[in-house]
Structure formats: C-alpha cells, structure tokens
Design a protein around this motif. Structure first.
Motif, short mmCIF file in Angstrom:
data_model
loop_
_atom_site.label_atom_id
_atom_site.label_comp_id
_atom_site.label_asym_id
_atom_site.label_seq_id
_atom_site.Cartn_x
_atom_site.Cartn_y
_atom_site.Cartn_z
N THR A 333 0.84 -1.20 0.00
CA THR A 333 0.00 0.00 0.00
C THR A 333 0.87 1.25 0.00
N GLU A 334 0.58 2.15 -0.92
CA GLU A 334 1.32 3.42 -0.97
C GLU A 334 1.13 4.17 0.35
N LYS A 335 2.19 4.77 0.86
CA LYS A 335 2.17 5.42 2.17
C LYS A 335 1.05 6.45 2.29
N SER A 336 0.88 7.27 1.27
CA SER A 336 -0.15 8.32 1.35
C SER A 336 -1.54 7.72 1.40
N ARG A 337 -1.74 6.59 0.69
CA ARG A 337 -3.05 5.94 0.71
C ARG A 337 -3.31 5.29 2.06
N LEU A 338 -2.27 4.70 2.65
CA LEU A 338 -2.43 4.10 3.98
C LEU A 338 -2.75 5.18 5.01
N SER A 339 -2.07 6.31 4.91
CA SER A 339 -2.34 7.43 5.82
C SER A 339 -3.76 7.93 5.66
N ARG A 340 -4.23 8.00 4.42
CA ARG A 340 -5.59 8.47 4.17
C ARG A 340 -6.62 7.50 4.77
N SER A 341 -6.37 6.19 4.60
CA SER A 341 -7.29 5.19 5.16
C SER A 341 -7.33 5.29 6.68
N MET A 342 -6.16 5.50 7.28
CA MET A 342 -6.10 5.63 8.74
C MET A 342 -6.83 6.88 9.21
N LEU A 343 -6.67 7.97 8.48
CA LEU A 343 -7.35 9.21 8.85
C LEU A 343 -8.86 9.05 8.75
N LYS A 344 -9.33 8.39 7.69
CA LYS A 344 -10.77 8.15 7.53
C LYS A 344 -11.31 7.30 8.67
N MET A 345 -10.52 6.28 9.05
CA MET A 345 -10.95 5.42 10.15
C MET A 345 -11.03 6.22 11.45
N LYS A 346 -10.05 7.07 11.70
CA LYS A 346 -10.03 7.88 12.91
C LYS A 346 -11.24 8.81 12.95
N GLU A 347 -11.55 9.43 11.82
CA GLU A 347 -12.70 10.33 11.75
C GLU A 347 -14.00 9.56 11.98
N LYS A 348 -14.08 8.36 11.43
CA LYS A 348 -15.28 7.55 11.59
C LYS A 348 -15.47 7.14 13.05
N LEU A 349 -14.39 6.75 13.70
CA LEU A 349 -14.45 6.33 15.11
C LEU A 349 -14.96 7.47 16.00
N LEU A 350 -14.48 8.66 15.74
CA LEU A 350 -14.93 9.82 16.52
C LEU A 350 -16.42 10.10 16.29
N LYS A 351 -16.85 9.88 15.07
CA LYS A 351 -18.23 10.17 14.71
C LYS A 351 -19.21 9.19 15.35
N ILE A 352 -18.78 7.93 15.51
CA ILE A 352 -19.71 6.90 15.98
C ILE A 352 -19.46 6.48 17.43
N VAL A 369 -12.95 -4.26 5.93
CA VAL A 369 -13.09 -5.23 4.85
C VAL A 369 -12.95 -4.56 3.49
N GLY A 370 -13.50 -3.35 3.35
CA GLY A 370 -13.33 -2.61 2.11
C GLY A 370 -11.87 -2.33 1.82
N HIS A 371 -11.12 -1.97 2.86
CA HIS A 371 -9.68 -1.73 2.72
C HIS A 371 -8.96 -3.02 2.33
N TYR A 372 -9.29 -4.11 3.01
CA TYR A 372 -8.63 -5.40 2.71
C TYR A 372 -8.96 -5.88 1.30
#
Length: 440
Positions: A333-352, A369-372
């Motif tokens: 996984t390209e570093k920037s894409r991995l960082s983006r996925s992590m950021l989205k996950m963090k934002e989602k966790l805060l929201k829910i 699962v979508g990421h995998y």
C-alpha cells in the motif's frame, strides 16, 4: 432473443467502422428503471436535494417527460453540485461533481447503450470505468508484464487536471466516429455544458467534464482511446526497437519498455501529442524509472543500494525475489493511501463513538473489509496488519473519550474485542491470482 443493446453490440463488433445514427430508442423506461435501482441508496443528492428513495418513489411522474425531452432534443441537463474530497496525502482537495439522481439515472442508461458500442472498440490496455474490468486486473497486467516480459524501464504518468481539461470540440469529433444520432450527441453536449453549482452560483466552462458523473468516465475513456491508446498501439509501438507494454486506468497510465532509448523517444513524442488535444502531464507524478529484472544489478553497478520504486493505483511496486530466488514484482500500500485510510478510520471512530458497540463494530468492519478487499493482494499482508493495528489502538483511544467516569483498561478492552470482533487482515488476491487476471 437478443435485446436491443445486445444487437447494438453485435453490430459494433461485426462492423468496426459502422456509425450508428439511431440509438435513442434504446433509452427505454425499463432501462432507466434498472439504472435507477442500481444507484446506491446512500448516494448524495444533487442540486434538487432529492435523494435516491424520493427519486425512485416519483419515477413514474418524471420518466416519460424526461425521455420525451431527450427524443425532442430539448432535455435540460441540471448543473452538478460541486463538493471537494481530500487528495491522498495532501492538503489540497479534488473537486467532484454530483449530478441529480434523475440525471444520474439517465446518464447510466445512456452509458449502457454507448458501452455496447465502445466495449467492442476499447483496447485491452484500458481498465478504468469499464464493465467487468477492475483495478486489480490493471495491477495484474502491469506486474505480469514487468515480471515475465522484456522490461527494463518504466514510464509512469499522470495527466494534469484531466477532467477539467477535456476539449469539448474534440469530444464531439471523437464521439462521431461511431455515433451520429443527433439526439444522443445533443444529450452529450448538454451534459458537457450543464455547468457546476458552487455555493449557489452557477459556473459554466467550455472545457472539461465534472469528475463524478457516470457519463464523464465514458467520455474520458473515449477521449483517451483516440488520444493515447490507439496512438500508442498503432503508431508508436511499431516504431520501437524493443518490447513495450501499456496499462491505463482512466488518466493514470504506465508504459514498460525494453530499451531506455525507446522510453525517451516516447517521452519526447508524448508531450507533443498531448498538447494537440489540450492536455498536459502532471510533472510531480510523471517520471522514467529503471525497473525490472535487471534493475537490481544495474543499481549496484551505479552505486545505489536498490532500484527505485514505481506507483500505480494506490500501490508501491518494488523489485524483489520469490522463495525460489527468482525476480518478482512486490507491491504494498502506498504510504499516502495508507495514511488516508487511517485518517478516515479515525474520523469515523470519533463520529460513531457514542453509538452502541455492536453498531460501531459493524461500521468499523465495513471499512476494514473494504480496505482489505482493495489492498489485500499477495505480498501486502504487512501493510494490512498496520491498518488493523491502527484501528485496534484508535478504537481504544476513542472509547476512552466516551466517559470521564470510567477508565477503560486493556484488560476490559480485550474482553470487548472478544465479543465485538474486528475483521482481521486477509489477502483477497494472491500473487498467482493477480497474474491470472492479466490481459496480455
């Protein structure tokens, strides 16, 4: 018995130079209804603020008048709503156009009719936005070409502001090689000129097509079919001394060369070719790299510890060896894409975070699962584990913020994880499976 669209496909396949002058009757109520029900229920509404559910409920009220306006060449395409999404690893954001659900439905139906023609014309080097073709097939084709063909140099390229640069005049000229039904061409023109709504202000331009609409992807593929694909395969390839392999996914493309001389010849010719059609390369994403089975040896000879890496569709590709010691193209996984996925996950966790744990678990697992499924290709398990571990730690930190009265320890958290299990990393496309997907 063949459907009308199937008959169009058969005619297009049998007569490569045939120009269709009557296609609009294939835009039926049934095809539009099918297209409407294929739109995701949670898709965003356009400028009319009507969501998918409301548009489906009102289908019988608007479909007949809409199709009549198309037949009468009087359809008024509504402007698209502009939103901005983050670019991978950057502060800058990418503009996306959201058509109304009704307009999206009509676009999808039109794309289905036109795909019947253009799927007979498009070459195997093109993957993005095409039915039954995927990013994994593009990745498999690229890695197979590098691993099994005579490849020593890779030219990776990206077009600058591609969707915003398409010349409308060229779009219509390219379209009319195969389609001269005036109602269809009028419809395409109206979509090109519909404009974009930004902060309740309409912006109209004579260039480009809003990225995000179904018709925009087809238009982009038609444009690059004539500008790049046919040019590369029919004119450039025969003039080269060695092998060349070409893979394109919408506006991202990679070419693999046997000889550096051929690669540099192509690089010089490409700039002139693109300029003719109002296109430019994005210099920060365009480069020629020594890459392939001989790259390791050449890197050592030139004093480098290892060959450079290349990037395509969110993956970083590197030179490595398999268990037998033979050359292999690795991917992670390209570093920037991995960082983006992590950021989205963090934002989602805060929201829910204040929702019930079972609801949170379901939402988290959908993202994991979508990421995998996308990044779960052979050799990339370590990157998947990074995403999983990040999620486990981030969920703990987020749950701790739910209340100041109760302190969540690792012991209690592990008990939660046993009940509310988070999806663990999984490889969905093995290395051999990827190679079997290659179109070579």
């Amino acid at each position: 018995m063949k459907t009308g669209v199937e008959r169009v496909a058969a005619k297009a396949r049998q007569e490569r130079d045939f120009c269709f002058t009557s296609l609009t009757h294939h835009l039926t109520v049934e095809l539009c209804e099918e297209s409407l029900h294929g739109i995701r229920k949670n898709s965003a509404a356009g400028v009319d603020q009507k969501d998918v559910k409301q548009t489906q409920e009102e289908f019988s009220q608007w479909i007949h008048s809409t199709l009549k306006s198309v037949h009468d060449r009087g359809y008024k395409a509504p402007p698209v709503k502009r939103v901005f999404i983050p670019k991978p690893g950057k502060r800058a954001k990418r503009p996306i156009g959201i058509p109304t659900v009704k307009d999206r439905c009509l676009q999808i139906a039109t794309v289905k009719v036109l795909n019947a023609i253009y799927e007979q014309d498009f070459l195997n080097c093109s993957f993005g936005g095409r039915p039954r073709l995927s990013a994994h097939q593009a990745v498999g084709t690229l890695t197979t070409a590098i691993a099994s063909k005579k490849v020593s140099w890779v030219y990776e390229a990206d077009l600058k502001n591609f969707f915003g640069s398409l010349d409308h005049g060229w779009v219509m000229r390219f379209l009319q090689h195969r389609v001269k039904d005036p109602r269809i061409t009028s419809l395409i023109k109206r979509w090109l000129n519909a404009g974009v709504m930004v902060n309740d202000k309409l912006e109209v331009t004579s260039l480009g097509t809003p990225q995000g609409g179904p018709i925009s992807v087809l238009i982009s593929n038609i444009y690059l079919h004539y500008v790049l694909d046919l040019w590369v395969e029919k004119l450039v390839k025969p003039k080269l001394k060695g092998e060349m392999h070409y893979v394109r996914y919408v506006d991202d493309f990679v070419l693999c060369f046997q000889h550096e001389e051929d690669a540099k010849l192509f690089e010089r010719a490409l700039a002139n070719r693109l300029r003719k059609f109002s296109l430019d390369l994005e210099p920060t994403k365009t480069r020629l790299v020594e890459f392939g089975r001989f790259a390791v040896r050449e890197s050592k000879r030139k004093g480098r510890s290892k060959p450079e890496t290349i990037y395509f569709l969110g993956f970083t590709f590197y030179c490595t060896k398999n268990v037998a010691g033979k050359f292999k193209v690795g991917a992670k996984t390209e570093k920037s894409r991995l960082s983006r996925s992590m950021l989205k996950m963090k934002e989602k966790l805060l929201k829910i975070r204040h929702l019930p744990l079972e609801v949170q678990t379901k939402a988290i697992n959908i993202m994991l699962v979508g990421h995998y499924r996308y990044y779960g290709i052979g050799g990339n398990f370590d990157s998947l584990k990074l995403m999983y571990r990040f999620t486990v730690f981030s969920w703990l930190k987020t749950l701790k913020t739910r209340s100041q009265k109760h302190h969540l320890t690792w012991e209690r958290y592990n008990k939660i994880l046993k009940v509310h299990h988070l999806s663990e990393p999984k490889i969905y496309q093995s290395y051999s499976r990827l190679r079997s997907l290659a179109l070579l």
